[in-house]
Design a protein around this motif. Structure first.
Motif, PDB file in Angstrom:
ATOM      1  N   SER A  90       3.803  10.086  -7.315  1.00  0.00           N
ATOM      2  CA  SER A  90       4.786  10.433  -8.351  1.00  0.00           C
ATOM      3  C   SER A  90       4.108  10.716  -9.696  1.00  0.00           C
ATOM      4  O   SER A  90       4.479  11.664 -10.403  1.00  0.00           O
ATOM      5  CB  SER A  90       5.802   9.300  -8.495  1.00  0.00           C
ATOM      6  N   LYS A  91       3.105   9.935 -10.034  1.00  0.00           N
ATOM      7  CA  LYS A  91       2.402  10.158 -11.303  1.00  0.00           C
ATOM      8  C   LYS A  91       1.565  11.428 -11.254  1.00  0.00           C
ATOM      9  O   LYS A  91       1.463  12.154 -12.247  1.00  0.00           O
ATOM     10  CB  LYS A  91       1.531   8.945 -11.633  1.00  0.00           C
ATOM     11  N   GLN A  92       0.977  11.710 -10.117  1.00  0.00           N
ATOM     12  CA  GLN A  92       0.224  12.952  -9.979  1.00  0.00           C
ATOM     13  C   GLN A  92       1.157  14.156 -10.048  1.00  0.00           C
ATOM     14  O   GLN A  92       0.813  15.190 -10.643  1.00  0.00           O
ATOM     15  CB  GLN A  92      -0.551  12.939  -8.655  1.00  0.00           C
ATOM     16  N   GLU A  93       2.347  14.029  -9.461  1.00  0.00           N
ATOM     17  CA  GLU A  93       3.331  15.117  -9.529  1.00  0.00           C
ATOM     18  C   GLU A  93       3.814  15.329 -10.963  1.00  0.00           C
ATOM     19  O   GLU A  93       4.009  16.473 -11.396  1.00  0.00           O
ATOM     20  CB  GLU A  93       4.510  14.790  -8.622  1.00  0.00           C
ATOM     21  N   ALA A  94       4.006  14.233 -11.712  1.00  0.00           N
ATOM     22  CA  ALA A  94       4.403  14.355 -13.122  1.00  0.00           C
ATOM     23  C   ALA A  94       3.317  15.077 -13.924  1.00  0.00           C
ATOM     24  O   ALA A  94       3.616  15.919 -14.791  1.00  0.00           O
ATOM     25  CB  ALA A  94       4.662  12.974 -13.709  1.00  0.00           C
ATOM     26  N   LEU A 102      -0.724  10.976 -19.104  1.00  0.00           N
ATOM     27  CA  LEU A 102      -0.362  11.233 -17.705  1.00  0.00           C
ATOM     28  C   LEU A 102      -1.587  11.218 -16.802  1.00  0.00           C
ATOM     29  O   LEU A 102      -1.542  10.687 -15.682  1.00  0.00           O
ATOM     30  CB  LEU A 102       0.358  12.576 -17.596  1.00  0.00           C
ATOM     31  N   SER A 103      -2.685  11.783 -17.289  1.00  0.00           N
ATOM     32  CA  SER A 103      -3.908  11.806 -16.486  1.00  0.00           C
ATOM     33  C   SER A 103      -4.458  10.400 -16.285  1.00  0.00           C
ATOM     34  O   SER A 103      -4.914  10.047 -15.190  1.00  0.00           O
ATOM     35  CB  SER A 103      -4.950  12.691 -17.173  1.00  0.00           C
ATOM     36  N   THR A 104      -4.400   9.589 -17.341  1.00  0.00           N
ATOM     37  CA  THR A 104      -4.872   8.202 -17.219  1.00  0.00           C
ATOM     38  C   THR A 104      -4.011   7.415 -16.254  1.00  0.00           C
ATOM     39  O   THR A 104      -4.518   6.651 -15.417  1.00  0.00           O
ATOM     40  CB  THR A 104      -4.873   7.528 -18.601  1.00  0.00           C
ATOM     41  N   ASN A 105      -2.692   7.574 -16.349  1.00  0.00           N
ATOM     42  CA  ASN A 105      -1.793   6.868 -15.432  1.00  0.00           C
ATOM     43  C   ASN A 105      -2.064   7.261 -13.983  1.00  0.00           C
ATOM     44  O   ASN A 105      -2.088   6.407 -13.080  1.00  0.00           O
ATOM     45  CB  ASN A 105      -0.337   7.168 -15.793  1.00  0.00           C
ATOM     46  N   SER A 106      -2.277   8.561 -13.738  1.00  0.00           N
ATOM     47  CA  SER A 106      -2.559   9.009 -12.380  1.00  0.00           C
ATOM     48  C   SER A 106      -3.891   8.457 -11.874  1.00  0.00           C
ATOM     49  O   SER A 106      -3.998   8.021 -10.721  1.00  0.00           O
ATOM     50  CB  SER A 106      -2.567  10.544 -12.341  1.00  0.00           C
ATOM     51  N   LEU A 156       0.824  -1.203   0.000  1.00  0.00           N
ATOM     52  CA  LEU A 156       0.000   0.000   0.000  1.00  0.00           C
ATOM     53  C   LEU A 156       0.863   1.259   0.000  1.00  0.00           C
ATOM     54  O   LEU A 156       0.548   2.238  -0.692  1.00  0.00           O
ATOM     55  CB  LEU A 156      -0.922  -0.023   1.219  1.00  0.00           C
ATOM     56  N   GLU A 157       1.955   1.245   0.736  1.00  0.00           N
ATOM     57  CA  GLU A 157       2.855   2.397   0.753  1.00  0.00           C
ATOM     58  C   GLU A 157       3.512   2.597  -0.611  1.00  0.00           C
ATOM     59  O   GLU A 157       3.654   3.734  -1.094  1.00  0.00           O
ATOM     60  CB  GLU A 157       3.919   2.203   1.833  1.00  0.00           C
ATOM     61  N   ASP A 158       3.900   1.491  -1.255  1.00  0.00           N
ATOM     62  CA  ASP A 158       4.489   1.590  -2.608  1.00  0.00           C
ATOM     63  C   ASP A 158       3.481   2.138  -3.611  1.00  0.00           C
ATOM     64  O   ASP A 158       3.819   2.966  -4.471  1.00  0.00           O
ATOM     65  CB  ASP A 158       4.992   0.220  -3.065  1.00  0.00           C
ATOM     66  N   LEU A 159       2.233   1.680  -3.510  1.00  0.00           N
ATOM     67  CA  LEU A 159       1.191   2.169  -4.417  1.00  0.00           C
ATOM     68  C   LEU A 159       0.905   3.651  -4.174  1.00  0.00           C
ATOM     69  O   LEU A 159       0.641   4.400  -5.112  1.00  0.00           O
ATOM     70  CB  LEU A 159      -0.088   1.348  -4.235  1.00  0.00           C
ATOM     71  N   ARG A 160       0.934   4.066  -2.918  1.00  0.00           N
ATOM     72  CA  ARG A 160       0.705   5.475  -2.620  1.00  0.00           C
ATOM     73  C   ARG A 160       1.825   6.338  -3.205  1.00  0.00           C
ATOM     74  O   ARG A 160       1.577   7.405  -3.782  1.00  0.00           O
ATOM     75  CB  ARG A 160       0.607   5.687  -1.103  1.00  0.00           C
ATOM     76  N   LYS A 161       3.087   5.873  -3.072  1.00  0.00           N
ATOM     77  CA  LYS A 161       4.209   6.616  -3.646  1.00  0.00           C
ATOM     78  C   LYS A 161       4.105   6.658  -5.170  1.00  0.00           C
ATOM     79  O   LYS A 161       4.405   7.693  -5.793  1.00  0.00           O
ATOM     80  CB  LYS A 161       5.523   5.966  -3.221  1.00  0.00           C
ATOM     81  N   ASP A 162       3.692   5.553  -5.778  1.00  0.00           N
ATOM     82  CA  ASP A 162       3.544   5.529  -7.240  1.00  0.00           C
ATOM     83  C   ASP A 162       2.463   6.511  -7.686  1.00  0.00           C
ATOM     84  O   ASP A 162       2.633   7.230  -8.686  1.00  0.00           O
ATOM     85  CB  ASP A 162       3.188   4.107  -7.683  1.00  0.00           C
ATOM     86  N   TRP A 163       1.354   6.542  -6.946  1.00  0.00           N
ATOM     87  CA  TRP A 163       0.270   7.477  -7.287  1.00  0.00           C
ATOM     88  C   TRP A 163       0.747   8.921  -7.134  1.00  0.00           C
ATOM     89  O   TRP A 163       0.488   9.769  -8.000  1.00  0.00           O
ATOM     90  CB  TRP A 163      -0.930   7.191  -6.391  1.00  0.00           C
ATOM     91  N   ASN A 171       1.118  17.285 -12.706  1.00  0.00           N
ATOM     92  CA  ASN A 171       1.130  18.695 -12.299  1.00  0.00           C
ATOM     93  C   ASN A 171       2.307  19.453 -12.911  1.00  0.00           C
ATOM     94  O   ASN A 171       2.166  20.617 -13.326  1.00  0.00           O
ATOM     95  CB  ASN A 171       1.161  18.792 -10.781  1.00  0.00           C
ATOM     96  N   ASN A 172       3.469  18.809 -12.966  1.00  0.00           N
ATOM     97  CA  ASN A 172       4.634  19.449 -13.575  1.00  0.00           C
ATOM     98  C   ASN A 172       4.418  19.697 -15.065  1.00  0.00           C
ATOM     99  O   ASN A 172       4.826  20.748 -15.601  1.00  0.00           O
ATOM    100  CB  ASN A 172       5.874  18.580 -13.370  1.00  0.00           C
ATOM    101  N   PHE A 173       3.789  18.755 -15.733  1.00  0.00           N
ATOM    102  CA  PHE A 173       3.511  18.925 -17.162  1.00  0.00           C
ATOM    103  C   PHE A 173       2.559  20.104 -17.393  1.00  0.00           C
ATOM    104  O   PHE A 173       2.767  20.920 -18.301  1.00  0.00           O
ATOM    105  CB  PHE A 173       2.900  17.635 -17.725  1.00  0.00           C
ATOM    106  N   LYS A 174       1.517  20.213 -16.592  1.00  0.00           N
ATOM    107  CA  LYS A 174       0.572  21.323 -16.729  1.00  0.00           C
ATOM    108  C   LYS A 174       1.253  22.658 -16.432  1.00  0.00           C
ATOM    109  O   LYS A 174       0.971  23.663 -17.095  1.00  0.00           O
ATOM    110  CB  LYS A 174      -0.612  21.107 -15.790  1.00  0.00           C
ATOM    111  N   ARG A 175       2.157  22.673 -15.438  1.00  0.00           N
ATOM    112  CA  ARG A 175       2.842  23.915 -15.093  1.00  0.00           C
ATOM    113  C   ARG A 175       3.865  24.315 -16.152  1.00  0.00           C
ATOM    114  O   ARG A 175       3.986  25.499 -16.500  1.00  0.00           O
ATOM    115  CB  ARG A 175       3.525  23.759 -13.732  1.00  0.00           C
ATOM    116  N   ASP A 176       4.595  23.350 -16.705  1.00  0.00           N
ATOM    117  CA  ASP A 176       5.656  23.665 -17.671  1.00  0.00           C
ATOM    118  C   ASP A 176       5.093  24.037 -19.042  1.00  0.00           C
ATOM    119  O   ASP A 176       5.662  24.884 -19.742  1.00  0.00           O
ATOM    120  CB  ASP A 176       6.611  22.471 -17.812  1.00  0.00           C
TER     121      ASP A 176
END
Length: 288
Positions: free
Chosen positions: A37-41, A201-205, A28-35, A43-48
């Protein structure tokens, strides 16, 4: 020995309960970190890129592509029409062929010259019938017809020059719109590429979030199940449902109630008699 066996069983149940829990906690902790990281990717794409999916359908580039495509199609139709008129005008050997053009039918000068040519031809025909071929009247009629034909040809030439100017203008406009449409399509392709990247990216998140939510729910269910399975409380006897419906026996109940009432009455009388110390006779007095 029995006590050691019970302790061993308790330790085994504890290990069985803790092993899935530890595995689920780590997963569960690994899945939370994966989620995250993908959400951060995302957000970074939308900002850049300053990409807004809500404005994608109404983006100015998309509207410009549609507008330029419509204008280019109209220019192509106009260019084809002008080219067809030019072909008719270049192939018109006589003045009557020019009148097949829609543009010539609306030209008052050409219409007037055409009527003048017809009038001169009619007059020449009548003059040749009334006068000799070498007479001055016939020569005058021929000169008038030649002059009308020359004026008509000059008007047709002016019409050809005007048509050529419009054709050149349409070609230049077509080339300009083609270049603008190509540039707009390139910009729109870049925008669509950003949209595709955003969708991925949105689908992965979203998938990572859904997996994390399902595993969190599964972990909660597992914790509750472990609490029931590995607690100190144990069922004493399992309840069994009756196969036949319950139906009271009124006769038996009434008979039993009457017998029980008689027994209670007799017991009450005996008890009252035993505790009663009233003297009713001499014998009772002698006893006391």
């Amino acid at each position: 020995l029995e006590e050691n066996i019970n302790i061993a069983k308790t330790d085994l149940m504890t290990l069985r309960a803790q092993a899935p829990k530890g595995f689920l906690d780590k997963s569960l902790e690994d899945l939370r970190k994966d989620w995250m990281s993908k959400q951060e990717a995302l957000n970074n794409f939308k900002r850049d890129t300053n990409f807004d999916p809500r404005e994608f359908e109404q983006h100015p580039v998309r509207k410009r592509v549609d507008e330029l495509s419509t204008r280019l199609n109209s220019t192509r139709i106009e260019l084809a029409s002008l080219a067809a008129e030019m072909d008719v005008l270049n192939g018109a050997g006589e003045s009557t062929a020019i009148l097949q053009m829609e543009r010539a039918n609306s030209d008052l000068t050409l219409q007037s010259l055409q009527k003048q040519i017809e009038f001169c031809r009619t007059r020449l025909s009548e003059t040749r019938r009334d006068y000799k071929a070498d007479s001055s009247e016939v020569k005058t009629a021929e000169e008038m017809l030649a002059l009308a034909v020359a004026e008509h040809r000059q008007a047709a030439k002016a019409l050809r020059q005007q048509l050529q100017l419009e054709l050149d203008k349409a070609k230049g406009n077509h080339e300009r719109l083609t270049v603008l449409l190509d540039d707009a399509n390139k910009e729109f392709e870049v925008l669509k590429s950003k949209g595709s990247q955003y969708d991925i990216l949105s689908t992965n998140s979203s998938v990572a979030k859904q997996i994390y939510t399902e595993w969190a729910q599964k972990k909660g269910e597992t914790d509750i199940t472990n609490q029931f399975l590995y607690s100190n409380a144990r069922p004493w006897q399992t309840a069994e449902a009756s196969l036949l419906p319950f139906k009271p026996n009124w006769r038996q109940n009434i008979t039993g109630g009457l017998l029980l009432s008689v027994l209670l009455a007799m017991g009450s009388v005996y008890l009252l008699e035993r505790v009663d110390d009233t003297v009713r006779s001499g014998k009772d007095l002698e006893r006391r």
